[in-house]
Design a protein around this motif. Structure first.
Motif, PDB file in Angstrom:
ATOM      1  N   ALA A 189       0.459  -1.229   0.044  1.00  0.00           N
ATOM      2  CA  ALA A 189       0.041  -0.076   0.185  1.00  0.00           C
ATOM      3  C   ALA A 189       0.842   1.338   0.305  1.00  0.00           C
ATOM      4  O   ALA A 189       0.685   2.302  -0.649  1.00  0.00           O
ATOM      5  CB  ALA A 189      -0.760   0.049   1.028  1.00  0.00           C
ATOM      6  N   ALA A 190       1.767   1.314  -0.035  1.00  0.00           N
ATOM      7  CA  ALA A 190       2.924   1.935   0.185  1.00  0.00           C
ATOM      8  C   ALA A 190       3.117   2.909  -0.791  1.00  0.00           C
ATOM      9  O   ALA A 190       4.197   4.003  -0.639  1.00  0.00           O
ATOM     10  CB  ALA A 190       4.366   2.239   1.489  1.00  0.00           C
ATOM     11  N   ARG A 191       3.195   1.736  -1.978  1.00  0.00           N
ATOM     12  CA  ARG A 191       3.668   2.278  -3.010  1.00  0.00           C
ATOM     13  C   ARG A 191       3.221   3.315  -4.297  1.00  0.00           C
ATOM     14  O   ARG A 191       3.417   4.140  -4.951  1.00  0.00           O
ATOM     15  CB  ARG A 191       4.599   0.933  -3.092  1.00  0.00           C
ATOM     16  N   PHE A 192       2.121   3.310  -3.908  1.00  0.00           N
ATOM     17  CA  PHE A 192       1.483   4.571  -4.285  1.00  0.00           C
ATOM     18  C   PHE A 192       1.300   5.948  -3.656  1.00  0.00           C
ATOM     19  O   PHE A 192       2.068   6.399  -3.132  1.00  0.00           O
ATOM     20  CB  PHE A 192       0.259   4.471  -4.465  1.00  0.00           C
ATOM     21  N   ASN A 196      -5.265   8.730  -2.382  1.00  0.00           N
ATOM     22  CA  ASN A 196      -6.343   8.421  -2.651  1.00  0.00           C
ATOM     23  C   ASN A 196      -6.764   7.959  -4.484  1.00  0.00           C
ATOM     24  O   ASN A 196      -8.042   7.954  -4.731  1.00  0.00           O
ATOM     25  CB  ASN A 196      -6.856   9.854  -2.333  1.00  0.00           C
ATOM     26  N   GLY A 197      -6.118   7.536  -5.214  1.00  0.00           N
ATOM     27  CA  GLY A 197      -6.375   7.246  -6.558  1.00  0.00           C
ATOM     28  C   GLY A 197      -6.884   5.104  -6.304  1.00  0.00           C
ATOM     29  O   GLY A 197      -6.730   5.251  -5.445  1.00  0.00           O
ATOM     30  N   LYS A 198      -7.504   5.276  -6.946  1.00  0.00           N
ATOM     31  CA  LYS A 198      -8.579   4.480  -7.328  1.00  0.00           C
ATOM     32  C   LYS A 198      -7.771   2.807  -6.826  1.00  0.00           C
ATOM     33  O   LYS A 198      -7.975   2.245  -5.573  1.00  0.00           O
ATOM     34  CB  LYS A 198      -9.325   3.664  -8.187  1.00  0.00           C
ATOM     35  N   LEU A 199      -6.949   2.991  -7.323  1.00  0.00           N
ATOM     36  CA  LEU A 199      -5.780   1.305  -7.503  1.00  0.00           C
ATOM     37  C   LEU A 199      -5.163   1.455  -6.123  1.00  0.00           C
ATOM     38  O   LEU A 199      -5.537   0.710  -5.161  1.00  0.00           O
ATOM     39  CB  LEU A 199      -5.331   2.042  -8.391  1.00  0.00           C
ATOM     40  N   ALA A 200      -4.675   1.968  -5.370  1.00  0.00           N
ATOM     41  CA  ALA A 200      -4.415   2.657  -4.325  1.00  0.00           C
ATOM     42  C   ALA A 200      -5.467   2.184  -2.921  1.00  0.00           C
ATOM     43  O   ALA A 200      -5.116   1.341  -2.400  1.00  0.00           O
ATOM     44  CB  ALA A 200      -3.730   3.758  -3.275  1.00  0.00           C
ATOM     45  N   ILE A 201      -6.862   2.959  -2.909  1.00  0.00           N
ATOM     46  CA  ILE A 201      -7.695   2.741  -1.972  1.00  0.00           C
ATOM     47  C   ILE A 201      -8.094   0.814  -2.108  1.00  0.00           C
ATOM     48  O   ILE A 201      -8.366   0.411  -0.356  1.00  0.00           O
ATOM     49  CB  ILE A 201      -8.656   3.132  -2.660  1.00  0.00           C
ATOM     50  N   LEU A 202      -8.728   0.787  -3.415  1.00  0.00           N
ATOM     51  CA  LEU A 202      -8.427  -1.104  -3.792  1.00  0.00           C
ATOM     52  C   LEU A 202      -7.266  -1.421  -2.887  1.00  0.00           C
ATOM     53  O   LEU A 202      -8.065  -2.722  -2.279  1.00  0.00           O
ATOM     54  CB  LEU A 202      -8.004  -1.306  -5.490  1.00  0.00           C
ATOM     55  N   THR A 203      -6.001  -1.517  -3.023  1.00  0.00           N
ATOM     56  CA  THR A 203      -5.004  -2.131  -2.031  1.00  0.00           C
ATOM     57  C   THR A 203      -5.350  -2.153  -0.685  1.00  0.00           C
ATOM     58  O   THR A 203      -5.169  -3.036  -0.362  1.00  0.00           O
ATOM     59  CB  THR A 203      -3.998  -1.235  -2.429  1.00  0.00           C
ATOM     60  N   ARG A 204      -5.473  -0.544  -0.367  1.00  0.00           N
ATOM     61  CA  ARG A 204      -5.433  -0.948   0.835  1.00  0.00           C
ATOM     62  C   ARG A 204      -6.384  -2.334   1.616  1.00  0.00           C
ATOM     63  O   ARG A 204      -6.209  -2.079   2.569  1.00  0.00           O
ATOM     64  CB  ARG A 204      -5.755   0.093   1.736  1.00  0.00           C
ATOM     65  N   SER A 205      -8.093  -1.786   0.597  1.00  0.00           N
ATOM     66  CA  SER A 205      -8.973  -2.516   1.147  1.00  0.00           C
ATOM     67  C   SER A 205      -8.616  -3.839   1.464  1.00  0.00           C
ATOM     68  O   SER A 205      -9.323  -4.781   2.189  1.00  0.00           O
ATOM     69  CB  SER A 205     -10.327  -2.419   0.354  1.00  0.00           C
ATOM     70  N   VAL A 206      -7.841  -4.441   0.112  1.00  0.00           N
ATOM     71  CA  VAL A 206      -7.698  -5.641   0.176  1.00  0.00           C
ATOM     72  C   VAL A 206      -7.070  -6.009   1.837  1.00  0.00           C
ATOM     73  O   VAL A 206      -6.404  -7.378   2.311  1.00  0.00           O
ATOM     74  CB  VAL A 206      -6.860  -6.128  -0.968  1.00  0.00           C
ATOM     75  N   ILE A 207      -6.013  -5.019   1.679  1.00  0.00           N
ATOM     76  CA  ILE A 207      -4.997  -5.809   3.389  1.00  0.00           C
ATOM     77  C   ILE A 207      -5.940  -5.465   4.224  1.00  0.00           C
ATOM     78  O   ILE A 207      -5.658  -6.095   4.994  1.00  0.00           O
ATOM     79  CB  ILE A 207      -3.872  -4.781   3.607  1.00  0.00           C
ATOM     80  N   GLU A 208      -6.311  -5.119   4.135  1.00  0.00           N
ATOM     81  CA  GLU A 208      -6.926  -4.589   5.376  1.00  0.00           C
ATOM     82  C   GLU A 208      -8.455  -5.995   5.579  1.00  0.00           C
ATOM     83  O   GLU A 208      -8.972  -6.626   7.334  1.00  0.00           O
ATOM     84  CB  GLU A 208      -8.705  -3.433   5.491  1.00  0.00           C
ATOM     85  N   LYS A 209      -9.281  -6.264   4.310  1.00  0.00           N
ATOM     86  CA  LYS A 209      -9.695  -7.833   4.746  1.00  0.00           C
ATOM     87  C   LYS A 209      -9.218  -8.890   4.151  1.00  0.00           C
ATOM     88  O   LYS A 209      -9.379 -10.196   3.888  1.00  0.00           O
ATOM     89  CB  LYS A 209     -11.079  -7.860   3.070  1.00  0.00           C
TER      90      LYS A 209
END
Lengths: 290, 290, 290, 290
Positions: A189-192, A196-209
Motif C-alpha cells: 500500500a505504501a508504494r502509491f 487516494n488513487g482508485k488502485l491505492a484505495i483498492l489495495t488498502r481494502s484488500v490488506i484490511e480484509k
C-alpha cells in the motif's frame, strides 16, 4: 446456422437423433439500479436447460466473481461457463444450477472504482449483500438457503469469494478460490504516489480484509463457523500469488479447518481458470444439498 | 493494460519477478493470392516465443484445420491455441512449433465454396499442396521435412487432415483427427434437392475421399506407407460422427496399422476440441524429430 | 496361465492378434557385495522390452528410491513400475529406459541401519556413487552420461534423490521428488532418548543434508549448477511433509532455479506415488537426451 | 510398524496431527455355504471407516466382479480398492459404501467351474441372487434398495455385471463395465475339442447371455426398464474386447438407452482397471440415492 448444421447432421449423416429438446441452457446479461452505489450495475447469468421448461423449479446458485481489470461477462466470454456447464451436466458431473456473475467495477481499477469490499466511495460489499443477492435470488427462482449457495472467483474475485465466505458462513456452503488475491504484503500500500488513487484505495481494502489474517486471528467460535463451509484453494505453480495462497492454506491447517489445496501447472492465466471450472463445478455440485 | 498489471504485480505484491523476457509468442493473420482458386485466401499463424529472438532458428510445423461453417481464425479465437501452447511449452509438454490455420471456405457452405478436397469450381487440395504449403513454409522458417511436419483438424477438418495424411504419407509424420468427418453414408448425397448446390458438392467430395474406404481398399504398399505415419483418432461419446470414427479405427486395426483411439466424454463441441489440444500437442511434440 | 489366456483370446474371441512379440519387459532382483558397507546389498531392476532383443542397444537410466520402512522391491510390487512402464511406452508417453531400485536399509530403521546418506556405521552415499552406480551401469548397458540419467524417489527416497541431484549436478539431468523428506525441523533430532539409536542417527543425517538449506545457502556457482538439472516436486495436500516441500519450492524460486511444483489430492500413500509415476516417467522421458 | 511411523511423524517432524481417528476402513474375507452350489464360497468385503463407529448406520452397496482366472481377493490385492476408496472418500469424490467381491470360480476355468451365469453343474446366477446377495446385505447393514445398489466388474465380470443389470433392472441403479466380455462370436464355442470341458461350457454360457443381443432384441417394455439404470462402458483402445464393447454401445444408442462410453489408452490390464476405479466410484457415488 444451428438449423443448417442440424439439417446436415440429420439428412446427410443419416443419424436418428437422440430426443431433441427445444430447451437449451442460456446466458443473459442485465442491470439493476443500486441505491447504495448510486449507479446501475450489470450482471450476467447462466440459466440451466430446464429453467424455461419447468417454471416452478427452484435452483441452487453459484456466485462467480471476476478479477481485476475485468467485468461481469468475462466468465462467459472467456471462461466459457455455459459450454463447460453443458458438458458437465450432460455427463452427470455437475448438477443444474444458476450461475451469477456480478460486475465489481467495470474494468481498469485506475479509472473505475473497483473491488469487492466496502471502501471510501464504493460500498460494494454492502451492495452485494443487501441489494444484489436478494434481488437476483428473487428474480431467478433460487432456493436461497446456505446448503444450496456457493461462491467462487479468480484472482481479486478469489479473494472476494473467500472473504465473503469467511464473513458470511451462514450464507455459503462452499467456497472455491482460484489464484486468489488472499492478501497483499503491507508494504504494497505504501508504494502509491497518490494514496487516494482508485488502485491505492483498492489495495488498502484488500490488506484490511486479508483472508489470511482472518484465519490466524479467528477465535474458537469463528473457527467453528469456518468449519461449516467447504473450502477449496487452487493456484498455479507459476502464479505470482502462490505464496499468498500457501499462507492461507497453512493458516487453515494450523486452525484445523478442513480445506482442499491444489497446485497445478500454470500461471495467472485464463487457461488455468477455465480448467479450474472442471474441478470447481463438480466440487460444488457434490456439496450442494448435502 | 498488461503494463498496469505488471506494475501491480511488481510494486504491490512485492514479487521479485522471474527474468522477464521481452519476447512473447504471437498470432498473426494474413492472406495470399491463389492462382488455383483465383482468389485471396486468409490464414492465421501461431509463432512461438523464440521466433523473433533467434532469427535463424527453424521450426517444426503443424497444420490445424477448422470445421464446416468456420474459418481460419477460429482455432485461435475459440480454440485458444496461443494460450494452450504457452502453457504447454512453459511446462515442457509441448515443444515450440509454428501452427498454421488455413481457411477452407470462409464460413457457411451453403453460400461459399467449401472443403478441403478438389471438387468442381474449388480445387482446394491442389491449392493447399502446390501453393499454400510451399508459401507458408518458406515465409516462416519451417524445417520442411516429414519428421517435423504434422496435421490435425476438427470435424470436416479432421477428415481433411486424415485424408491429406493418407495421400501424402511422405509429407506428414503425425495426424491427429478430432471428431472427424471420416466419411458420409452413401445415401447422404442423395438427399439434396439441388445436386449442384455448394453443400451437395461438398458432401459428394467427402464421400469420394472417404478416409475409411482408403484404408479398407489399401494394398500392401499403401499400408506400409500408412504405417510410416503416427495416427490419433479422438471423438466424443455423444458425437454424431462417432460411428464414422469407429469404422475408421476398425479399418486401421484390420489393416494392422498402429493407431491411437480415444472416446472421451462429450459431443461435437468446442470444449471437446479445446481439451483435445492438451492431448494433440504433446502427442505431436513427442513424434516430431523422432 | 498366460498361454491359456492367449489361447482364449485367439481361438474363442476370434481376434487376429497384432504382431505378437516374444520379447517382454521384465523385472529382476539381484545382489552385489559392497566393500564400503561390508555386506551384500539387494537391488531390483526393470529392463525394457527391447533389452533382450537388441543385445547392443544402450539405454537411459532412472534410479528410483524407496522410503523409510521399505526396500528395493516395493516400487515393483506396490508401485507396479513394470505395468506402468508397459502402458506408457506402448502409448508413446515414456521412452524405454532401465529403472534401478536400490535397497537403502532393508526395512525398519529401528532395527536396520537405514537411509541414503553417509552416517556413522553406514556410508551409503559413498557406496551408491563409488560402487553401486558404476556396477549397475556396466552390467545393464546404460548410456552413462548426465543427459540420459535421472533420479526419483518417495518420502525418505525423495529427499535422497533431491540431495543426490544437488550434490551431483554433473550426473543427473532430472530429479523428481515425491512427498519428499526435504528436511526435518531441528528439534526433531532432540526427541530421541537414545541419540545413538539407528532412527536417531538417520534423523540427524537428514537434518545435516537438508535439501532446503542447500538451496538457501547456495552461492552463484552452485545455483548455476542446480539450474542445469530439471526439478519436479510433487506432494499431496494431506501429506505431513507438505510444509517441507513448500519450503523447498520457495527456496528454489527465491534462488531463481526453475522447478515444477504440484500439490495434488492425497496424503503420504502408495496411491499417490503410483499415480505420480504417470507424471514422473513422461517428464523424465521428455528430458532425457535433450 | 504403523505405530512407529506415527511416532516418527509426530515426534520428529513436529507436526500437530489432524484429529486422529481410531476408526479405519477395513477389508475382510469370509465364506458362506451355498446350498445351490453345494460348496463353500469365499467373498471379500470393503467396509468404510464409519462402519465400526456407528453401529446403526446403513450403507449403499457395490458388487465388484473379478475376471476369468481370478478370484474374490484380486480387487483388493491388485485393484487396491481400499486405498482408492480411502483417497476418494477423503477428497469427497466418492461416498462411503460397502464393496462386495464374490468368487465366481476360484481361478483357472480349465480346472474349476467358473463364470457368473447358470450353466450345467454351476448355477452361479441362482446362487448370487437367491443366496449370496440376501446373505451379504443382511450381514453388513446394506440399505438394500435399488437406489443404493450398483454393480461393476472387469472382463468376464464386466459381462456378468452388465448381464445382471439387464435382467435385474429392479435391483441396480448403476452398472459400470470395464473391458467387458459383452459377447463372444458364435464361432468361438465351436473351437473346443471337448464341448463338455469347463472352459467350453463357460464360453457357451457367455454366448447365450450375450449383453449385446439382449439390447438388440429388447422390446419397448424392456428398453424402458433398461433406461431406469445408469450405464457406463469403459474399454481400452488396445483391448482385444474393444469390438464387443463397441457393439454393445452401438446397440444401446440404437435403442435410445442413455449410456456413457469411454475408450481410454490401454489394454486388458490391471493398470487399466485400477485407473477405472477413479471414474467408476465417483460415477456410482453420484447416482446412489438420486
Amino acid at each position: 446456422m444451428k438449423k443448417l448444421i442440424l439439417f446436415f447432421i440429420v439428412s446427410v449423416c443419416g443419424l436418428s437423433l437422440y430426443a431433441q429438446t427445444k430447451y437449451q441452457s442460456r446466458v443473459m446479461t442485465d442491470t439493476l439500479y443500486s441505491n447504495v452505489l448510486k449507479a446501475k450495475r450489470a450482471y450476467t447469468v447462466y440459466l440451466p436447460k430446464s429453467f424455461e421448461q419447468d417454471k416452478n423449479k427452484m435452483y441452487p446458485v453459484l456466485y462467480l466473481l471476476h478479477g481485476m481489470w475485468e467485468k461481469n461477462d468475462v466468465w462467459m466470454n472467456r471462461g466459457h461457463v455455459k459450454d463447460v456447464m453443458d458438458c458437465l451436466t450432460a455427463g452427470g458431473e455437475a448438477r443444474e444450477m444458476i450461475i451469477v456473475c456480478p460486475d465489481a467495477g467495470g474494468g481498469d481499477p485506475n479509472i473505475f472504482q473497483n473491488g469487492y469490499f466496502d471502501m471510501p466511495g464504493w460500498a460494494y460489499e454492502t451492495f452485494f449483500f443487501t441489494e444484489f443477492l436478494p434481488y437476483v435470488e428473487k428474480r431467478f427462482r433460487v432456493m436461497g438457503d446456505k446448503r444450496h449457495r456457493a461462491i467462487a472467483g479468480l484472482s481479486m474475485g478469489g479473494g472476494g469469494a473467500t472473504c465473503y465466505g469467511q464473513r458470511h458462513t451462514e450464507l455459503f456452503c462452499a467456497v472455491y478460490a482460484m489464484s486468489a488475491l488472499m492478501d497483499i504484503p503491507e508494504e504494497g500500500a505504501a508504494r502509491f504516489n497518490d494514496p487516494n488513487g482508485k488502485l491505492a484505495i483498492l489495495t488498502r481494502s484488500v490488506i484490511e480484509k486479508s483472508c489470511v489474517k482472518y484465519v490466524t486471528g479467528a477465535n474458537e467460535e469463528q473457527k467453528n463457523e469456518l468449519r461449516s463451509v467447504a473450502w477449496f484453494v487452487d493456484c498455479g505453480d507459476d502464479d505470482f500469488l502462490l505464496d499468498r495462497n500457501i499462507e492461507f492454506y497453512h493458516a487453515m491447517r494450523q486452525a484445523d479447518i478442513p480445506c482442499q489445496f491444489r497446485v497445478r501447472d500454470g500461471g495467472h492465466t485464463w487457461e488455468y481458470w477455465h480448467s479450474a471450472l472442471y474441478i470447481c463445478l463438480p466440487f460444488i455440485s457434490r456439496l450442494m444439498g448435502v
